[in-house]
Scaffold this active site. Structure first.
Site, mmCIF file in Angstrom:
data_model
loop_
_atom_site.group_PDB
_atom_site.id
_atom_site.type_symbol
_atom_site.label_atom_id
_atom_site.label_comp_id
_atom_site.label_asym_id
_atom_site.label_seq_id
_atom_site.Cartn_x
_atom_site.Cartn_y
_atom_site.Cartn_z
ATOM 1 N N HIS A 139 0.856 -1.184 0.000
ATOM 2 C CA HIS A 139 0.000 0.000 0.000
ATOM 3 C C HIS A 139 0.894 1.236 0.000
ATOM 4 C CE1 HIS A 139 -3.236 2.748 0.868
ATOM 5 N NE2 HIS A 139 -2.610 3.175 1.954
ATOM 6 N N LYS A 160 -0.227 10.965 0.901
ATOM 7 C CA LYS A 160 0.628 10.375 -0.139
ATOM 8 C C LYS A 160 0.159 10.773 -1.545
ATOM 9 C CE LYS A 160 -0.140 6.166 1.263
ATOM 10 N NZ LYS A 160 -1.019 6.458 2.418
ATOM 11 N N ASP A 178 -1.976 4.034 -4.503
ATOM 12 C CA ASP A 178 -2.749 3.175 -3.598
ATOM 13 C C ASP A 178 -2.172 1.766 -3.479
ATOM 14 O OD1 ASP A 178 -4.931 2.888 -1.753
ATOM 15 O OD2 ASP A 178 -5.865 1.582 -3.231
ATOM 16 N N ARG A 244 18.655 14.395 12.182
ATOM 17 C CA ARG A 244 18.876 15.759 11.701
ATOM 18 C C ARG A 244 20.122 15.886 10.832
ATOM 19 N NH1 ARG A 244 17.791 20.029 16.462
ATOM 20 N NH2 ARG A 244 17.865 21.384 14.628
#
Length: 311
Positions: A139, A160, A178, A244
């Site tokens: 998915h 998304k 999808d 980071r």
């Protein structure tokens, strides 16, 4: 998911002639490797790989003709193991009568091609490797960003499809939305495509289903793409420590292949399309040998050493 190919499909694909076993064409081929049974014709059957499709070319057929009638019958009877998917005779050579009798008795088909053994073997191996490659469905959304196949994942409603739409508007290409069908076509190579039913379609909540190729043109879509980078979108958690610097490279495994995985936190004000573009460009730079995070750490270390020397 394991895949199978029937002999009927192979016969149709390569326009092969069926010599024996019209009623056995529903047999399944489960491995892409082919086998030329030379040492077995000499009488050594200990390691005979009966699960492979058996190729008989000029060398094998010439050797069979050199055998005495008794040895020929014995060895061809043993060669025709009921588990063998089929025998394929190349170059339109005549099929020995003893082989036809043995194959009919054991229920093993014999097919024939006019192609040379090496050429046909190469074509058939490529076909079988493609058809038998393991497949899974994930998915997510697959997009081609600057030539990098990026798989976007995340919980339903995270954004998304909206991000994919923004990427398409910025000149990138949609592969699947999808549901992404992923095929491992080789060692460390994953290729993704959309199921036929939803190809070129994008679902946007509140807007519905849109056809990307119709709206943006053929240059906005791709039928398939090699997947190089996976990005997981998740809701920003204040308590979680996110990377980071980019020194720690996370991986995720799909089938038997490890993909680089980035986790991008989502919160209002973040332009995900731009972030994903930069992620794709940075991934390409890393593959070319330049790593900005490592360069920064090295320069930081040099700066600290120089300051220590001055002190």
């Amino acid at each position: 998911m394991s895949r199978k190919v029937t002999l009927k499909e192979i016969v149709q694909e390569f326009d092969l002639e069926v010599i024996v076993g019209w009623d056995q064409l529903d047999r399944e081929v489960t491995v892409a490797d082919l086998y030329r049974p030379g040492i077995e014709l000499a009488g050594f059957f200990t390691y005979h790989p009966v699960e492979r499709l058996q190729l008989l070319g000029k060398t094998e057929l010439s050797f069979i003709q050199e055998l005495s009638k008794r040895k020929r019958e014995q060895r061809l009877q043993r060669l025709c193991d009921p588990q063998v998917p089929c025998f394929c005779v190349t170059r339109d050579y005549p099929v020995p009568e003893e082989l036809q009798r043995a194959a009919s008795q054991k229920g093993v088909p014999i097919i024939r091609t006019e192609l040379a053994t090496t050429k046909f073997g190469s074509k058939l191996t490529n076909y079988l490797e493609k058809r038998l490659a393991p497949v899974t469905t994930i998915h997510g959304v697959l997009v081609d960003v600057y030539g990098v196949g990026v798989l976007l994942m995340g919980s339903s409603g995270i954004g998304k499809s909206e991000t994919a739409l923004e990427l398409v508007k910025r000149g990138h290409r949609l592969v699947a939305d999808d549901a992404v069908e992923i095929q491992q076509t080789g060692e460390g190579t994953l290729v993704g495509h959309a199921p036929e039913l939803i190809r070129y379609l994008l679902e946007i909540r509140g807007l519905g289903i849109i056809n990307v190729m119709t709206l943006f043109g053929a240059g906005a879509v791709r039928d398939k793409k090699k997947i190089s980078l996976a990005i997981r979108l998740e809701v920003w958690e204040q308590s979680r420590q996110y990377d980071r610097l980019g020194l720690d490279e996370e991986k995720m495994r799909i089938i038997d292949t490890d993909l680089t995985l980035l986790t991008i936190p989502v919160r209002p004000g973040r332009n995900l399309a731009v972030i994903i573009e930069v992620a794709a460009m940075n991934f390409r730079m890393k593959r070319l040998g330049y790593n900005a995070a490592q360069q920064f750490v090295q320069k930081l270390g040099q700066t600290i050493e120089e300051s220590d020397e001055i002190d």
